[in-house]
Write a protein that holds these residues in place. Sequence first.
Motif, short mmCIF file in Angstrom:
data_model
loop_
_atom_site.label_atom_id
_atom_site.label_comp_id
_atom_site.label_asym_id
_atom_site.label_seq_id
_atom_site.Cartn_x
_atom_site.Cartn_y
_atom_site.Cartn_z
N ARG A 67 21.04 -0.99 -1.36
CA ARG A 67 21.90 -2.17 -1.47
C ARG A 67 21.11 -3.43 -1.78
N LYS A 68 21.79 -4.44 -2.33
CA LYS A 68 21.22 -5.77 -2.49
C LYS A 68 21.52 -6.57 -1.23
N HIS A 69 20.55 -7.29 -0.77
CA HIS A 69 20.77 -8.10 0.43
C HIS A 69 21.50 -9.38 0.06
N GLN A 70 22.48 -9.70 0.85
CA GLN A 70 23.32 -10.86 0.56
C GLN A 70 22.52 -12.15 0.61
N LEU A 113 20.17 -15.69 -8.66
CA LEU A 113 19.32 -15.94 -7.49
C LEU A 113 19.40 -14.78 -6.50
N GLU A 114 20.55 -14.14 -6.45
CA GLU A 114 20.69 -13.01 -5.53
C GLU A 114 19.79 -11.84 -5.94
N GLU A 115 19.65 -11.64 -7.27
CA GLU A 115 18.76 -10.58 -7.76
C GLU A 115 17.32 -10.88 -7.33
N ILE A 116 16.93 -12.14 -7.51
CA ILE A 116 15.56 -12.54 -7.13
C ILE A 116 15.36 -12.39 -5.63
N TYR A 117 16.39 -12.81 -4.88
CA TYR A 117 16.31 -12.73 -3.43
C TYR A 117 16.16 -11.28 -2.97
N THR A 118 16.95 -10.39 -3.58
CA THR A 118 16.89 -8.97 -3.24
C THR A 118 15.51 -8.40 -3.55
N GLU A 119 14.99 -8.77 -4.71
CA GLU A 119 13.66 -8.29 -5.11
C GLU A 119 12.58 -8.79 -4.16
N ALA A 122 12.93 -7.11 -0.73
CA ALA A 122 12.40 -5.75 -0.73
C ALA A 122 10.88 -5.76 -0.71
N LEU A 123 10.29 -6.70 -1.48
CA LEU A 123 8.84 -6.80 -1.53
C LEU A 123 8.27 -7.17 -0.17
N GLN A 124 8.87 -8.20 0.46
CA GLN A 124 8.38 -8.64 1.76
C GLN A 124 8.64 -7.58 2.83
N GLN A 125 9.80 -6.90 2.69
CA GLN A 125 10.12 -5.84 3.64
C GLN A 125 9.09 -4.72 3.54
N GLY A 126 8.67 -4.42 2.30
CA GLY A 126 7.65 -3.41 2.10
C GLY A 126 6.33 -3.81 2.73
#
Length: 574
Positions: A67-70, A113-119, A122-126
């Motif tokens: 999923r994409k994060h809101q 911006l939501e696409e960038i935020y999701t990316e 995910a990067l920071q979560q990794g």
Amino acid sequence: MSTVIMSESSDEQAAGQHYLVCGIEDCHENGQFYCNDCHRPVCEHCRDEHVKNPDTKFHEIVLYRHRKHQLPVEKCKLHPTRNVDIFCKECKIPICSKCSTMKEHHRHEFDDLEEIYTEKYALQQGEFSKIQKYFLPNTKSLKSEIEADATKIHKLMESIRTSMKAEAESLKNLVDEVSSENIDHTHTMEKSLLEMLKSQETIYDDYIAYLGKMSDDFEQHLSLTNHKLLFSETLKIKTIPETTKPVDPVFTAGRFSKDDVAKLLGRVNISNAEPKKRKIQPMEAVTTQMKSTEKQLEQSKEKSDVKQTLSLSSFITKVREYSVPGVDGVWHVSVEKSDRLWVSDWSNLVQTDLQGKQLQKIQTSDGHGYHTATQDGDLIYTDKDNKQIYRITPDKKITKFIKTGDWRPLSVHSSRINGDILVGMYKFYQGKVTRYSKAGQEIQNIQRDNQEQGLYSEPHYITENINGDICTSDYNKRAVVVVNKSGQHRFSYTGQGSGFRPYGICTDVLGHILVCDWYSKTVHLLDQDGGFLSVILSPQQGIMPPCGVCVDDENNLCVGQRDTNTLTVYKYLQ
């Protein structure tokens, strides 16, 4: 709108640990999918309805873990009624949709911006996952290794100091012995020289007596009354006897220095060898490690689900029974896989399938609870006579694993919680439990309670409960001794009435403790705190006497008898 039952800390946890409820009104099914436009979980049925609905048929629906994060809500400073949801690539700033129409952003390119935020999320979560699953565990492991090295160095230096003191004492004894011999030699030399001088004194005493006699003779010759004697003979005097002076003994002092003594005693030095770098797991292994962690989380969830549905049955049922070839009795049982077991008597260790077919056999010299299967598929077993612990890999290769020094290893258990190796040992009528890491490094020693009283005599069987308690069956102490994972004594179970003689011991997924009583030929069922629940097996079920017990992957109780090679499997949970 329904949401996730439990809060999530990572994608893996959400996917592997928590149950998601569909976000559609009045639907309580598992929300395994996610609508990136609605930002809510949906079940399979609602997903299909979502696609059919003209208003939502173009929504993007993916698996929940993809999923994409809101995007967090942030109001535009220039247009307070609008949310910031666009990213200007030229200005490199987040803006609202109305800002994009202003002349400052004319002909600029924009990103969602939501696409960038999701990316970025995910990067920071990794990266965060790497800290939790790679960097932190590896650093702690290196720290534990350093602590183990410090303990090893301390023990080594104590041993060197003991050897140096012994060597110095030996040299002191030799010095005293040589010094005593030298002093005895001076007494012998002095006696010899004094005897020689005494002999010379006697010579001169005799000569002095001779001179006295000669003086008398001369007086007679010179007497006027005897003047005729002067003409008869002429008296002659003997010469003075010659004697020799003694040669004075000379003491030649030893020529030695502090360095000479140091050479005699030896010296401790640091080797010139290059220090070996501590092994750090490569970053390439992070992905594999994370997948392994996900699998463990899923297995943990499955076990947790099973635990919630299981309870003690009101009666026990025999599932199957078979004879194990190659052993005279079933003293101990270890579950390797769902379809394989390791069984031992006093001198044989046999691998068998559930039909009783022998797969492997090893000659040993121990007995009791001296083997355990690990989560990696290895078998670990002890040899108390050689004070050694061995490992058998799936390819049947046997290697030396741990040396136990002066202690004789009796029982061993591989932790299902963290893979640590728990070993029950004894020497000179005192016992202890030692915890080793999966790599064989000593971590913990448990020997005495808070009153400095010995906890163990001979811990013949050992296991671990679901809360980390270490449970040992001590035949000589006539007790089941339980300590927590820190080594603090929790309780001791001494049976029902007199004569309790514990043998095989195991625990189950509910935290029960099951222990064989050799004296009454029964199997006792205890709760997690040592409370007696029931006699789960007795001679009425045909067990004479029960010796080895374990719980298999299907939560069945496997019971072996000491005097026969029969292994019986019972269902006691429902």
